[in-house]
Design a protein around this motif. Structure first.
Motif, mmCIF file in Angstrom:
data_model
loop_
_atom_site.group_PDB
_atom_site.id
_atom_site.type_symbol
_atom_site.label_atom_id
_atom_site.label_comp_id
_atom_site.label_asym_id
_atom_site.label_seq_id
_atom_site.Cartn_x
_atom_site.Cartn_y
_atom_site.Cartn_z
ATOM 1 N N GLU A 50 -44.028 -20.157 -9.237
ATOM 2 C CA GLU A 50 -42.936 -19.940 -10.186
ATOM 3 C C GLU A 50 -43.023 -20.879 -11.375
ATOM 4 O OE1 GLU A 50 -40.959 -17.326 -10.086
ATOM 5 O OE2 GLU A 50 -42.131 -16.764 -8.308
ATOM 6 N N GLU A 51 -43.322 -22.141 -11.117
ATOM 7 C CA GLU A 51 -43.439 -23.105 -12.218
ATOM 8 C C GLU A 51 -44.586 -22.714 -13.151
ATOM 9 O OE1 GLU A 51 -43.209 -23.891 -9.062
ATOM 10 O OE2 GLU A 51 -41.729 -25.483 -8.736
ATOM 11 N N LEU A 52 -45.714 -22.277 -12.572
ATOM 12 C CA LEU A 52 -46.862 -21.905 -13.392
ATOM 13 C C LEU A 52 -46.595 -20.630 -14.197
ATOM 14 C CD1 LEU A 52 -49.874 -22.719 -11.027
ATOM 15 C CD2 LEU A 52 -48.885 -24.115 -12.853
ATOM 16 N N LYS A 53 -45.848 -19.705 -13.620
ATOM 17 C CA LYS A 53 -45.443 -18.506 -14.377
ATOM 18 C C LYS A 53 -44.655 -18.906 -15.623
ATOM 19 C CE LYS A 53 -44.857 -14.961 -10.771
ATOM 20 N NZ LYS A 53 -43.813 -14.152 -10.065
ATOM 21 N N LYS A 54 -43.671 -19.757 -15.427
ATOM 22 C CA LYS A 54 -42.793 -20.176 -16.523
ATOM 23 C C LYS A 54 -43.582 -20.922 -17.598
ATOM 24 C CE LYS A 54 -40.133 -23.736 -15.953
ATOM 25 N NZ LYS A 54 -39.054 -24.666 -15.477
ATOM 26 N N VAL A 237 -69.790 -47.254 -11.712
ATOM 27 C CA VAL A 237 -69.189 -46.195 -10.910
ATOM 28 C C VAL A 237 -68.805 -45.007 -11.784
ATOM 29 C CG1 VAL A 237 -67.361 -45.580 -9.287
ATOM 30 C CG2 VAL A 237 -68.308 -47.901 -9.274
ATOM 31 N N ILE A 238 -69.247 -43.839 -11.365
ATOM 32 C CA ILE A 238 -68.835 -42.573 -11.965
ATOM 33 C C ILE A 238 -67.897 -41.927 -10.959
ATOM 34 C CG2 ILE A 238 -69.603 -40.354 -12.872
ATOM 35 C CD1 ILE A 238 -72.424 -41.714 -13.142
ATOM 36 N N ASN A 239 -66.682 -41.604 -11.401
ATOM 37 C CA ASN A 239 -65.652 -41.114 -10.485
ATOM 38 C C ASN A 239 -65.332 -39.660 -10.782
ATOM 39 O OD1 ASN A 239 -62.509 -40.736 -9.868
ATOM 40 N ND2 ASN A 239 -63.306 -42.317 -8.509
ATOM 41 N N LEU A 240 -65.255 -38.851 -9.738
ATOM 42 C CA LEU A 240 -64.880 -37.444 -9.859
ATOM 43 C C LEU A 240 -63.505 -37.227 -9.235
ATOM 44 C CD1 LEU A 240 -68.188 -35.655 -8.739
ATOM 45 C CD2 LEU A 240 -67.547 -36.411 -11.034
ATOM 46 N N GLY A 241 -62.636 -36.529 -9.952
ATOM 47 C CA GLY A 241 -61.330 -36.150 -9.423
ATOM 48 C C GLY A 241 -61.072 -34.687 -9.715
ATOM 49 N N THR A 242 -60.074 -34.102 -9.052
ATOM 50 C CA THR A 242 -59.832 -32.674 -9.219
ATOM 51 C C THR A 242 -58.361 -32.315 -9.019
ATOM 52 O OG1 THR A 242 -60.448 -30.469 -8.424
ATOM 53 C CG2 THR A 242 -60.374 -32.225 -6.788
ATOM 54 N N PHE A 243 -57.932 -31.252 -9.689
ATOM 55 C CA PHE A 243 -56.616 -30.675 -9.468
ATOM 56 C C PHE A 243 -56.635 -29.617 -8.360
ATOM 57 C CE2 PHE A 243 -55.889 -32.168 -13.884
ATOM 58 C CZ PHE A 243 -54.689 -32.833 -13.698
ATOM 59 N N SER A 244 -57.814 -29.277 -7.850
ATOM 60 C CA SER A 244 -57.928 -28.168 -6.900
ATOM 61 C C SER A 244 -57.147 -28.399 -5.620
ATOM 62 C CB SER A 244 -59.400 -27.910 -6.567
ATOM 63 O OG SER A 244 -60.082 -27.395 -7.684
ATOM 64 N N LYS A 245 -57.092 -29.632 -5.128
ATOM 65 C CA LYS A 245 -56.438 -29.919 -3.855
ATOM 66 C C LYS A 245 -54.962 -30.284 -4.007
ATOM 67 C CE LYS A 245 -60.589 -29.602 -2.046
ATOM 68 N NZ LYS A 245 -61.409 -29.462 -3.262
ATOM 69 N N ILE A 246 -54.536 -30.585 -5.243
ATOM 70 C CA ILE A 246 -53.160 -31.048 -5.437
ATOM 71 C C ILE A 246 -52.335 -30.126 -6.331
ATOM 72 C CG2 ILE A 246 -53.652 -33.485 -5.006
ATOM 73 C CD1 ILE A 246 -53.915 -33.878 -8.025
ATOM 74 N N LEU A 247 -52.982 -29.136 -6.950
ATOM 75 C CA LEU A 247 -52.286 -28.149 -7.771
ATOM 76 C C LEU A 247 -52.718 -26.762 -7.306
ATOM 77 C CD1 LEU A 247 -50.457 -27.248 -10.022
ATOM 78 C CD2 LEU A 247 -52.220 -27.895 -11.682
ATOM 79 N N ILE A 284 -51.896 -25.444 -19.322
ATOM 80 C CA ILE A 284 -50.999 -25.204 -18.193
ATOM 81 C C ILE A 284 -50.872 -26.463 -17.336
ATOM 82 C CG2 ILE A 284 -50.745 -23.930 -16.030
ATOM 83 C CD1 ILE A 284 -52.113 -21.545 -17.476
ATOM 84 N N ALA A 285 -52.012 -27.056 -16.985
ATOM 85 C CA ALA A 285 -51.989 -28.259 -16.149
ATOM 86 C C ALA A 285 -51.312 -29.414 -16.861
ATOM 87 C CB ALA A 285 -53.409 -28.639 -15.744
ATOM 88 N N SER A 286 -51.590 -29.571 -18.147
ATOM 89 C CA SER A 286 -50.999 -30.661 -18.916
ATOM 90 C C SER A 286 -49.488 -30.548 -18.958
ATOM 91 C CB SER A 286 -51.576 -30.665 -20.330
ATOM 92 O OG SER A 286 -50.983 -31.679 -21.110
ATOM 93 N N GLU A 287 -48.990 -29.328 -19.209
ATOM 94 C CA GLU A 287 -47.549 -29.110 -19.271
ATOM 95 C C GLU A 287 -46.916 -29.314 -17.894
ATOM 96 O OE1 GLU A 287 -44.164 -28.635 -21.444
ATOM 97 O OE2 GLU A 287 -46.230 -28.695 -22.205
ATOM 98 N N TYR A 288 -47.583 -28.826 -16.877
ATOM 99 C CA TYR A 288 -47.094 -28.977 -15.499
ATOM 100 C C TYR A 288 -46.946 -30.458 -15.147
ATOM 101 C CZ TYR A 288 -46.889 -28.392 -10.414
ATOM 102 O OH TYR A 288 -46.512 -28.428 -9.084
ATOM 103 N N GLY A 292 -43.375 -33.479 -14.925
ATOM 104 C CA GLY A 292 -43.090 -34.229 -13.708
ATOM 105 C C GLY A 292 -43.252 -33.462 -12.410
ATOM 106 N N TYR A 293 -43.871 -32.288 -12.484
ATOM 107 C CA TYR A 293 -44.013 -31.470 -11.277
ATOM 108 C C TYR A 293 -45.091 -31.981 -10.329
ATOM 109 C CZ TYR A 293 -41.168 -27.709 -13.366
ATOM 110 O OH TYR A 293 -40.153 -26.962 -13.915
ATOM 111 N N ILE A 294 -46.133 -32.592 -10.862
ATOM 112 C CA ILE A 294 -47.326 -32.850 -10.054
ATOM 113 C C ILE A 294 -47.044 -33.788 -8.882
ATOM 114 C CG2 ILE A 294 -48.157 -34.727 -11.557
ATOM 115 C CD1 ILE A 294 -50.358 -32.140 -9.723
ATOM 116 N N ASP A 295 -46.306 -34.859 -9.114
ATOM 117 C CA ASP A 295 -46.030 -35.814 -8.034
ATOM 118 C C ASP A 295 -45.146 -35.195 -6.954
ATOM 119 O OD1 ASP A 295 -47.529 -37.992 -9.024
ATOM 120 O OD2 ASP A 295 -45.938 -38.465 -10.449
ATOM 121 N N LYS A 296 -44.189 -34.357 -7.378
ATOM 122 C CA LYS A 296 -43.333 -33.672 -6.400
ATOM 123 C C LYS A 296 -44.147 -32.702 -5.558
ATOM 124 C CE LYS A 296 -39.211 -33.927 -9.342
ATOM 125 N NZ LYS A 296 -38.217 -33.144 -10.134
#
Length: 407
Positions: A50-54, A237-247, A284-288, A292-296
């Motif tokens: 729903e949040e992503l639709k909006k 150190v080269i660090n890799l992170g992703t939104f796949s597991k948390i969004l 979309i991810a930036s706005e999300y 403040g949605y991501i931590d919730k």
């Protein structure tokens, strides 16, 4: 009319490439009633539909010209600024130009490999290690040498011994690859003392460390540990992170953090790969995130996955024999099971599928071809009832193998 002899026209890379064993398993069980403990896919319940639709509607109404256009290779500035703050990067060591947005963390693995690896170079990996990373390194002609792990992660004495031996043989080692938190497939987390030690070792042997960190935010219990990246003061150190597991994985959004020289090379190589990561997805991810949605969402995800992990561990205790052992992850998606030496989980998979349950055999994750008596079990995707029933079915298969084993 003669047919094309395609194999004569394919590149050496194409002819040597093999399909992912995990993807092949998923194809077999996709349309059946098999309970899958195989794939590491997030539970769709965690997707904030729903949040992503909006947010998507707002972006296409307000910023359609930007959202549907090409973008910079480095990635959306606003999203990189958010990541800089959210990851608590040290402004004395890093800036926005130390981050590039990628089309999933698999592209990150590919770009780092492309930037650092030549044929016959050596990559040090964990035993076991992430299958898709091994495939990425292998595609650039690298040789992988594995270092066994224990409950604290990669064993540093064995790492030093191996690097010294390779140095004496004039072998070119480029980097050490590690999944520092809730490792895929083993579920273990590297201890703080070993995080510091691996940095010392990398300095002594002039190596990069590629730290893959997709599960960092999904800690269920225990003390949170700093990424190796944050302990590094040399840019190793080269660090890799992703939104796949948390969004959600469908947005295909991830990031690479590293020293400016590395990131500059990666940006140039990315331009030859896809020019830029889809800007609509980044907006979309930036706005999300900025709303403040991501931590919730992460807090909610932790509750869901912790319950599933607990059900799997309790079911293993109830339905697996005493001869089996398994890891007890403090977060992430996976439990790794070790069976008696005479087991071959590659062969046993067909018997498990007959009992309507599937897993990934451990040999897929071993760079040295071993691990045939191990398996990876995923608790992230199936519901709690299916986890319990799946472990029960798998336990039945294992007991049958034990009872039929030669005396």
């Amino acid at each position: 009319m003669s047919s094309i002899k395609s194999e004569e026209l394919f590149s050496k890379l194409a002819n040597q490439s093999k399909a992912s064993s995990i993807r092949e398993i998923l194809k077999i069980i996709q349309s059946s009633d098999v309970i899958s403990l195989a794939g590491g896919m997030p539970d769709p319940v965690t997707f904030p539909v729903e949040e992503l639709k909006k947010i998507t509607a707002q972006i296409l109404t307000r910023d359609s010209a930007q959202a549907l256009q090409y973008s910079s290779t480095e990635g959306l500035l606003k999203l990189r600024e958010f990541l800089f703050r959210w990851l608590n990067l040290d402004s004395k060591k890093f800036g926005i130009n130390n981050i590039v947005i990628t089309s999933g963390s698999q592209q990150g693995l590919d770009l780092v490999s492309k930037a650092l690896l030549d044929p016959e170079d050596i990559v040090i990996v964990e035993l076991p290690s992430y299958l898709a990373a091994l495939n990425a390194f292998r595609s650039y002609g690298a040789e992988m040498i594995g270092i066994p792990m224990d409950v604290e992660g990669m064993q540093m004495e064995l790492l030093e011994d191996t690097l010294e031996r390779l140095k004496n043989k004039s072998k070119k080692v480029k980097f050490i690859y590690t999944i520092s938190n809730f490792q895929n497939p083993a579920g273990v987390t590297m201890s703080l003392s070993r995080r510091k030690k691996i940095l010392d070792i990398a300095q002594n042997y002039n190596l990069f460390i590629l730290e893959d960190n997709p599960y960092d935010k999904l800690r269920f219990e225990g003390e949170s540990l700093p990424p190796i990246f944050s302990l590094d003061y040399e840019g190793r150190v080269i660090n890799l992170g992703t939104f796949s597991k948390i969004l959600c994985p469908g947005l295909r959004l991830a990031w690479i953090s590293g020293n400016k020289e590395v990131i500059e090379k990666i940006v140039i190589l990315k331009q030859a790969t896809d020019l830029c990561t889809p800007i609509l997805n980044q907006l979309i991810a930036s706005e999300y995130c900025s709303q403040g949605y991501i931590d919730k969402n992460i807090e909610s995800n932790i509750l869901i996955y912790k319950k599933k992990r607990d059900v799997m561990l309790q079911s293993l205790e109830k339905y697996f024999p005493a001869e089996a052992s398994w890891t007890k992850p403090e977060g992430g998606f996976f439990v790794f099971v070790t069976l008696p030496e005479y087991f071959d989980t590659d062969e046993m998979l067909s018997e498990a599928v007959k009992e309507k349950v599937a897993y990934v055999s451990g040999s897929s994750f071993y760079a040295n071809g071993k691990g045939k008596n191990t398996m990876r079990l995923s608790f992230c995707y199936p519901c709690e009832e299916d986890i319990l029933e799946g472990i029960k079915r798998l336990g039945k298969v294992i007991y049958t193998k034990i009872n039929n084993a030669p005396a």
